[in-house]
Scaffold this motif. Structure first.
Motif, PDB file in Angstrom:
ATOM      1  N   GLU A  28      88.241 -20.278   5.693  1.00 52.66           N
ATOM      2  CA  GLU A  28      87.571 -19.144   6.923  1.00 52.66           C
ATOM      3  C   GLU A  28      89.418 -18.942   7.577  1.00 52.66           C
ATOM      4  OE1 GLU A  28      85.224 -18.674   8.362  1.00 52.66           O
ATOM      5  OE2 GLU A  28      83.443 -20.214   7.632  1.00 52.66           O
ATOM      6  N   LEU A  32      90.467 -14.724   8.258  1.00 44.12           N
ATOM      7  CA  LEU A  32      91.008 -14.352   9.336  1.00 44.12           C
ATOM      8  C   LEU A  32      91.926 -13.364   9.455  1.00 44.12           C
ATOM      9  CD1 LEU A  32      90.228 -14.176  12.012  1.00 44.12           C
ATOM     10  CD2 LEU A  32      91.740 -16.642  12.793  1.00 44.12           C
ATOM     11  N   THR A  82      91.995 -15.137  19.350  1.00 38.11           N
ATOM     12  CA  THR A  82      90.705 -15.776  18.237  1.00 38.11           C
ATOM     13  C   THR A  82      89.499 -16.567  18.595  1.00 38.11           C
ATOM     14  OG1 THR A  82      92.379 -15.808  17.811  1.00 38.11           O
ATOM     15  CG2 THR A  82      91.905 -17.455  16.751  1.00 38.11           C
ATOM     16  N   GLN A  87      86.377 -14.661  16.528  1.00 35.39           N
ATOM     17  CA  GLN A  87      84.658 -15.630  16.195  1.00 35.39           C
ATOM     18  C   GLN A  87      84.035 -15.177  16.015  1.00 35.39           C
ATOM     19  OE1 GLN A  87      84.255 -20.963  15.363  1.00 35.39           O
ATOM     20  NE2 GLN A  87      84.976 -20.150  18.086  1.00 35.39           N
ATOM     21  N   THR A  91      81.214 -14.421  12.969  1.00 35.19           N
ATOM     22  CA  THR A  91      80.287 -15.246  12.384  1.00 35.19           C
ATOM     23  C   THR A  91      78.959 -14.582  12.936  1.00 35.19           C
ATOM     24  OG1 THR A  91      81.406 -17.489  14.064  1.00 35.19           O
ATOM     25  CG2 THR A  91      79.322 -17.499  13.379  1.00 35.19           C
ATOM     26  N   LYS A 117      85.315 -23.944  11.124  1.00 37.57           N
ATOM     27  CA  LYS A 117      85.313 -22.908  11.543  1.00 37.57           C
ATOM     28  C   LYS A 117      86.242 -23.312  13.493  1.00 37.57           C
ATOM     29  CE  LYS A 117      81.325 -20.000  11.060  1.00 37.57           C
ATOM     30  NZ  LYS A 117      82.199 -18.946  10.169  1.00 37.57           N
ATOM     31  N   THR A 118      86.596 -24.383  13.876  1.00 34.70           N
ATOM     32  CA  THR A 118      86.938 -24.425  14.789  1.00 34.70           C
ATOM     33  C   THR A 118      89.235 -25.039  14.182  1.00 34.70           C
ATOM     34  OG1 THR A 118      85.325 -25.314  16.314  1.00 34.70           O
ATOM     35  CG2 THR A 118      87.077 -26.313  16.445  1.00 34.70           C
ATOM     36  N   VAL A 121      90.133 -21.818  13.539  1.00 38.61           N
ATOM     37  CA  VAL A 121      90.286 -21.312  14.868  1.00 38.61           C
ATOM     38  C   VAL A 121      91.967 -21.445  15.383  1.00 38.61           C
ATOM     39  CG1 VAL A 121      90.329 -21.140  17.332  1.00 38.61           C
ATOM     40  CG2 VAL A 121      88.119 -19.851  15.585  1.00 38.61           C
ATOM     41  N   SER A 162      85.357 -20.847  22.057  1.00 39.44           N
ATOM     42  CA  SER A 162      84.838 -21.322  21.097  1.00 39.44           C
ATOM     43  C   SER A 162      83.072 -21.271  21.140  1.00 39.44           C
ATOM     44  CB  SER A 162      85.435 -22.094  20.093  1.00 39.44           C
ATOM     45  OG  SER A 162      84.659 -22.524  19.133  1.00 39.44           O
TER      46      SER A 162
END
Length: 257
Positions: A28, A32, A82, A87, A91, A117-118, A121, A162
């Motif tokens: 991920e 990014l 971000t 995100q 997503t 994903k977190t 980030v 988020s």
């Protein structure tokens, strides 16, 4: 002939869960950082705004150096760009193209995918914070305050944005998410206390805008880093409410298909 079991005997099965999450988080993060549009949004725009408004007297930031007022707001903007905008858009399109549906059928559980994903980030935000801090110091920034308070604000701000980003990406179509996320980014950039002080919007506007997560994050960081205040419990409380509500709603309403 008897075949002995050797070193290279296949051992089918899923990898350990921490390894799967770490591998997905690394993927991920690479995706990014390779995305030019996302990189522009998350890295280039905040740093350009910091340099521009610190060097040119465009907005009245009150007494003291402009960079001391602007840097906390730019840090908050970096978190929002971000954790929320980037995100949500990424997503949303992954959901549209069926990427999330396929990943949901893999050995990696759905909560593990969200954890990856977190983590991605957080890694990106660390890079952003380092970059903004280096540039701010070069512009003459002199921060104060408790590092623990700054860390708590950034973590809760990340959780709040988020949750809102995942909620938007999991309920709207990809094109609607793209438009809405960018619109919210621009509106909060102007009205969230990032560059323009909230007192410029009058007492009523200041009270209403002060309840937004970007305002709580930027004002909390500003109180600590510019004024050397203690733990900003009010701003932390606002961010906690947004984080809990956003993450709960995202977990309940998120559609994988």
């Amino acid at each position: 002939m008897t075949t002995a079991t050797g070193t290279y005997t296949p051992k089918p099965g899923a990898a350990p869960l921490p390894r799967m999450i770490a591998a997905q988080a690394a993927l991920e993060t690479r995706m990014l950082l390779r995305n030019g549009e996302q990189l522009l949004l998350t890295v280039v725009i905040p740093t350009l705004l910091l340099v521009l408004f610190s060097s040119v007297d465009i907005v009245d930031t009150g007494s003291g150096k402009a960079v001391d007022f602007l840097t906390p707001g730019i840090l908050a903007l970096a978190v929002m760009s971000t954790a929320f905008t980037g995100q949500a858009i990424a997503t949303g399109f992954e959901r549209r193209y069926g990427v999330l549906k396929r990943l949901a059928s893999s050995p990696l559980p759905r909560w593990g995918l969200m954890a990856a994903k977190t983590a991605s980030v957080l890694v990106t935000e660390i890079l952003q914070v380092i970059l903004v801090t280096v540039i701010a110091y070069a512009l003459g920034w002199s921060p104060h305050g408790n590092p623990l308070a700054v860390l708590l604000l950034l973590v809760l701000g990340t959780a709040a944005f988020s949750g809102l980003g995942l909620l938007m990406a999991g309920t709207l179509k990809a094109e609607a998410t793209l438009a809405a996320a960018n619109l919210v980014f621009l509106l909060l950039l102007v009205g969230g206390g990032v560059i323009v002080p909230l007192d410029k919007f009058g007492s009523t506007g200041q009270e209403i805008l002060g309840l937004l997560p970007i305002s709580a994050l930027s004002d909390g960081l500003r109180d600590v880093l510019q004024h050397g205040a203690g733990m900003p419990w009010g701003d932390l409380g606002i961010l906690t409410v947004w984080a809990g509500a956003g993450l709960a709603a995202a977990g309940w309403l998120f559609r994988w298909e």
